[in-house]
Design a protein around this motif. Structure first.
Motif, PDB file in Angstrom:
ATOM      1  N   MET A 104       8.565  -6.523  -4.973  1.00 54.08           N
ATOM      2  CA  MET A 104       7.267  -7.155  -5.217  1.00 54.08           C
ATOM      3  C   MET A 104       7.421  -8.591  -5.696  1.00 54.08           C
ATOM      4  O   MET A 104       8.267  -8.890  -6.535  1.00 54.08           O
ATOM      5  CB  MET A 104       6.467  -6.351  -6.241  1.00 54.08           C
ATOM      6  N   GLN A 105       6.592  -9.443  -5.154  1.00 56.36           N
ATOM      7  CA  GLN A 105       6.477 -10.828  -5.600  1.00 56.36           C
ATOM      8  C   GLN A 105       5.805 -10.807  -6.979  1.00 56.36           C
ATOM      9  O   GLN A 105       4.842 -10.056  -7.166  1.00 56.36           O
ATOM     10  CB  GLN A 105       5.602 -11.600  -4.599  1.00 56.36           C
ATOM     11  N   PRO A 106       6.285 -11.573  -7.957  1.00 52.36           N
ATOM     12  CA  PRO A 106       5.564 -11.612  -9.231  1.00 52.36           C
ATOM     13  C   PRO A 106       4.093 -11.960  -8.998  1.00 52.36           C
ATOM     14  O   PRO A 106       3.773 -12.899  -8.274  1.00 52.36           O
ATOM     15  CB  PRO A 106       6.288 -12.711 -10.015  1.00 52.36           C
ATOM     16  N   GLY A 107       3.213 -11.161  -9.574  1.00 52.18           N
ATOM     17  CA  GLY A 107       1.777 -11.331  -9.376  1.00 52.18           C
ATOM     18  C   GLY A 107       1.226 -10.552  -8.207  1.00 52.18           C
ATOM     19  O   GLY A 107       0.015 -10.485  -8.018  1.00 52.18           O
ATOM     20  N   GLY A 108       2.120  -9.947  -7.412  1.00 51.09           N
ATOM     21  CA  GLY A 108       1.681  -9.166  -6.268  1.00 51.09           C
ATOM     22  C   GLY A 108       0.986  -7.887  -6.701  1.00 51.09           C
ATOM     23  O   GLY A 108       1.083  -7.461  -7.859  1.00 51.09           O
ATOM     24  N   LEU A 109       0.270  -7.277  -5.756  1.00 55.92           N
ATOM     25  CA  LEU A 109      -0.499  -6.067  -6.049  1.00 55.92           C
ATOM     26  C   LEU A 109      -0.001  -4.886  -5.242  1.00 55.92           C
ATOM     27  O   LEU A 109       0.403  -5.029  -4.086  1.00 55.92           O
ATOM     28  CB  LEU A 109      -1.979  -6.286  -5.718  1.00 55.92           C
ATOM     29  N   VAL A 110      -0.091  -3.706  -5.873  1.00 56.51           N
ATOM     30  CA  VAL A 110       0.173  -2.445  -5.198  1.00 56.51           C
ATOM     31  C   VAL A 110      -1.095  -1.618  -5.286  1.00 56.51           C
ATOM     32  O   VAL A 110      -1.657  -1.436  -6.369  1.00 56.51           O
ATOM     33  CB  VAL A 110       1.339  -1.666  -5.833  1.00 56.51           C
ATOM     34  N   VAL A 111      -1.559  -1.155  -4.144  1.00 52.00           N
ATOM     35  CA  VAL A 111      -2.697  -0.243  -4.049  1.00 52.00           C
ATOM     36  C   VAL A 111      -2.082   1.115  -3.735  1.00 52.00           C
ATOM     37  O   VAL A 111      -1.344   1.248  -2.761  1.00 52.00           O
ATOM     38  CB  VAL A 111      -3.669  -0.688  -2.931  1.00 52.00           C
ATOM     39  N   TYR A 145      -8.119   5.873  -6.661  1.00 48.80           N
ATOM     40  CA  TYR A 145      -7.077   4.985  -6.182  1.00 48.80           C
ATOM     41  C   TYR A 145      -6.609   4.166  -7.357  1.00 48.80           C
ATOM     42  O   TYR A 145      -7.399   3.849  -8.243  1.00 48.80           O
ATOM     43  CB  TYR A 145      -7.586   4.082  -5.032  1.00 48.80           C
ATOM     44  N   LEU A 146      -5.326   3.814  -7.363  1.00 48.97           N
ATOM     45  CA  LEU A 146      -4.727   3.116  -8.502  1.00 48.97           C
ATOM     46  C   LEU A 146      -4.253   1.738  -8.058  1.00 48.97           C
ATOM     47  O   LEU A 146      -3.836   1.551  -6.912  1.00 48.97           O
ATOM     48  CB  LEU A 146      -3.558   3.938  -9.040  1.00 48.97           C
ATOM     49  N   HIS A 204       0.865  -1.171   0.000  1.00 46.56           N
ATOM     50  CA  HIS A 204       0.000   0.000   0.000  1.00 46.56           C
ATOM     51  C   HIS A 204       0.902   1.222   0.000  1.00 46.56           C
ATOM     52  O   HIS A 204       1.676   1.430   0.934  1.00 46.56           O
ATOM     53  CB  HIS A 204      -0.915   0.009   1.229  1.00 46.56           C
ATOM     54  N   TYR A 205       0.804   2.024  -1.068  1.00 51.19           N
ATOM     55  CA  TYR A 205       1.626   3.223  -1.208  1.00 51.19           C
ATOM     56  C   TYR A 205       0.784   4.422  -0.819  1.00 51.19           C
ATOM     57  O   TYR A 205      -0.173   4.762  -1.510  1.00 51.19           O
ATOM     58  CB  TYR A 205       2.126   3.364  -2.651  1.00 51.19           C
ATOM     59  N   ASP A 206       1.160   5.063   0.297  1.00 56.38           N
ATOM     60  CA  ASP A 206       0.378   6.195   0.801  1.00 56.38           C
ATOM     61  C   ASP A 206       1.267   7.351   1.236  1.00 56.38           C
ATOM     62  O   ASP A 206       0.974   8.037   2.193  1.00 56.38           O
ATOM     63  CB  ASP A 206      -0.514   5.731   1.961  1.00 56.38           C
ATOM     64  N   PHE A 207       2.388   7.548   0.519  1.00 54.01           N
ATOM     65  CA  PHE A 207       3.216   8.709   0.798  1.00 54.01           C
ATOM     66  C   PHE A 207       2.601   9.909   0.105  1.00 54.01           C
ATOM     67  O   PHE A 207       2.057   9.797  -0.991  1.00 54.01           O
ATOM     68  CB  PHE A 207       4.635   8.527   0.267  1.00 54.01           C
TER      69      PHE A 207
END
Length: 158
Positions: A124-131, A153-154, A98-101
């Motif tokens: 990041m793990q391959p297939g992982g998600l970033v919100v 949100y992206l 979760h990127y919230d800077f």
């Protein structure tokens, strides 16, 4: 839209996005990374929706609510880039980040997100998600849940 309405919309999108992403990575190995602890509300929510996962947190200073303080071993205090490098060098793999800077100054926030994107991608793990509340580069942007406006949100897949 008032700033209060905008904040409520952002928080609802954040919660819905994290809940959706947690379901998407349920079978994927890896840790959780919260970039930007702030008051600790998101960290607290991540503990609730992802029990059993290690959740590491990066922030410049520890100033969260006492009930939301991560264990000392999981709080990386300082600037994000060296902390992300440290995680990458130690082989940490992240299933959900979760990127919230952000400072609230859009141009600065977008530039910082672009600068940190390669370092985030490295853990990041391959297939992982970033919100993310900011646009990132070098990760594949995907559609999130239908309940969230595309610009609010992206979502990215590693």
């Amino acid at each position: 839209m008032s700033r209060l309405d905008s904040m409520l919309r952002r928080l609802a999108a954040q919660r819905d996005g994290l809940n959706w992403a947690a379901g998407q990575v349920s079978g994927l190995e890896g840790e959780v990374l919260d970039l930007g602890l702030g008051n600790g509300r998101t960290y607290d929510h991540l503990r609730e929706i992802l029990p059993g996962r290690r959740i590491r947190v990066i922030d410049r200073v520890l100033q969260c609510h006492p009930s939301c303080t991560p264990p000392a071993a999981d709080f990386l205090e300082g600037e994000a880039e060296p902390m992300l490098r440290q995680l990458a060098d130690s082989g940490v793999r992240v299933a959900l980040a979760h990127y919230d800077f952000g400072s609230g100054i859009k141009n600065n926030d977008v530039a910082e997100a672009a600068r940190l994107s390669p370092w985030l991608a490295a853990v990041m793990q391959p297939g992982g998600l970033v919100v993310s509340g900011q646009p990132l580069v070098g990760l594949a942007q995907i559609a999130g849940p239908d309940t969230i406006a595309p610009d609010r949100y992206l979502f990215y897949r590693a």
